[in-house]
Design a protein around this motif. Structure first.
Motif, PDB file in Angstrom:
ATOM      1  N   UNK A  24       0.521  -1.100   0.151  1.00 37.16           N
ATOM      2  CA  UNK A  24       0.069   0.266  -0.095  1.00 37.16           C
ATOM      3  C   UNK A  24       1.096   1.184  -0.041  1.00 37.16           C
ATOM      4  N   UNK A  25       1.982   1.174   0.741  1.00 33.54           N
ATOM      5  CA  UNK A  25       2.558   2.806   0.843  1.00 33.54           C
ATOM      6  C   UNK A  25       3.431   2.779  -0.383  1.00 33.54           C
ATOM      7  N   UNK A  26       4.453   1.850  -1.369  1.00 36.67           N
ATOM      8  CA  UNK A  26       4.266   1.673  -2.270  1.00 36.67           C
ATOM      9  C   UNK A  26       3.116   2.761  -3.737  1.00 36.67           C
ATOM     10  N   UNK A  27       2.131   2.224  -3.665  1.00 32.16           N
ATOM     11  CA  UNK A  27       1.279   2.402  -4.214  1.00 32.16           C
ATOM     12  C   UNK A  27       0.688   3.918  -4.282  1.00 32.16           C
ATOM     13  N   UNK A  28       0.535   4.269  -2.540  1.00 31.61           N
ATOM     14  CA  UNK A  28       0.916   5.640  -2.361  1.00 31.61           C
ATOM     15  C   UNK A  28       1.983   6.738  -2.592  1.00 31.61           C
ATOM     16  N   UNK A  29       3.089   6.462  -2.565  1.00 28.14           N
ATOM     17  CA  UNK A  29       4.172   6.268  -3.236  1.00 28.14           C
ATOM     18  C   UNK A  29       4.303   7.808  -4.572  1.00 28.14           C
ATOM     19  N   UNK A  30       3.751   6.358  -4.878  1.00 26.73           N
ATOM     20  CA  UNK A  30       3.653   6.504  -6.841  1.00 26.73           C
ATOM     21  C   UNK A  30       3.080   7.039  -6.798  1.00 26.73           C
ATOM     22  N   UNK A  31       1.673   7.196  -6.687  1.00 30.46           N
ATOM     23  CA  UNK A  31       0.967   8.442  -6.760  1.00 30.46           C
ATOM     24  C   UNK A  31       1.633   9.809  -6.547  1.00 30.46           C
ATOM     25  N   UNK A  32       1.401   9.792  -5.336  1.00 24.08           N
ATOM     26  CA  UNK A  32       1.857  10.768  -4.493  1.00 24.08           C
ATOM     27  C   UNK A  32       3.081  11.524  -5.502  1.00 24.08           C
ATOM     28  N   UNK A  33       4.501  11.346  -5.854  1.00 24.47           N
ATOM     29  CA  UNK A  33       5.525  11.435  -6.478  1.00 24.47           C
ATOM     30  C   UNK A  33       5.372  11.832  -7.544  1.00 24.47           C
ATOM     31  N   UNK A  34       4.086  11.067  -8.323  1.00 24.73           N
ATOM     32  CA  UNK A  34       4.078  10.987  -9.650  1.00 24.73           C
ATOM     33  C   UNK A  34       3.188  12.462  -9.928  1.00 24.73           C
ATOM     34  N   UNK A  35       2.586  12.454  -8.525  1.00 25.21           N
ATOM     35  CA  UNK A  35       1.340  14.438  -8.519  1.00 25.21           C
ATOM     36  C   UNK A  35       1.839  15.402  -8.401  1.00 25.21           C
ATOM     37  N   UNK A  36       3.322  15.548  -7.084  1.00 26.60           N
ATOM     38  CA  UNK A  36       3.518  16.679  -6.708  1.00 26.60           C
ATOM     39  C   UNK A  36       3.606  17.360  -7.767  1.00 26.60           C
ATOM     40  N   UNK A  37       3.952  18.655  -7.388  1.00 29.25           N
ATOM     41  CA  UNK A  37       3.824  19.770  -8.535  1.00 29.25           C
ATOM     42  C   UNK A  37       5.386  20.578  -8.056  1.00 29.25           C
TER      43      UNK A  37
END
Length: 82
Positions: A24-37
């Motif tokens: 779950x944390x890896x999936x969350x990291x991916x989504x957050x890192x990809x959308x960070x501005x």
């Protein structure tokens, strides 16, 4: 650097366990890192990123995102033996 005001900072907490498949944390990291501005501030006692998480962080930094990881010390990010 602009000052953050009320309602301008997103905070997310998550619980996860270690595992071979995407956790779950890896999936969350991916989504957050990809959308960070603008910036990523990661606070964790043990940060042991797999290759995908590390690549996502590097990609964010290359996009101009300010990336900071706060752990409890230099020796807290060693590879974990399962």
């Amino acid at each position: 650097m602009p000052k953050n005001g009320p309602g301008t900072v997103a905070v997310h907490t998550a619980i996860s366990t270690a595992g071979k498949r995407p956790t779950r944390i890896n999936q969350l990291f991916h989504a957050v890192f990809e959308s960070a501005e603008a910036s990523l501030n990661i606070t964790t006692a043990y940060f042991v990123p797999n290759d995908k998480v590390a690549a996502d962080l590097i990609a964010a930094a290359k996009r101009g995102v300010r990336v900071r990881v706060l752990t409890n010390g230099y020796r807290s990010n060693h590879k974990v033996t399962w």
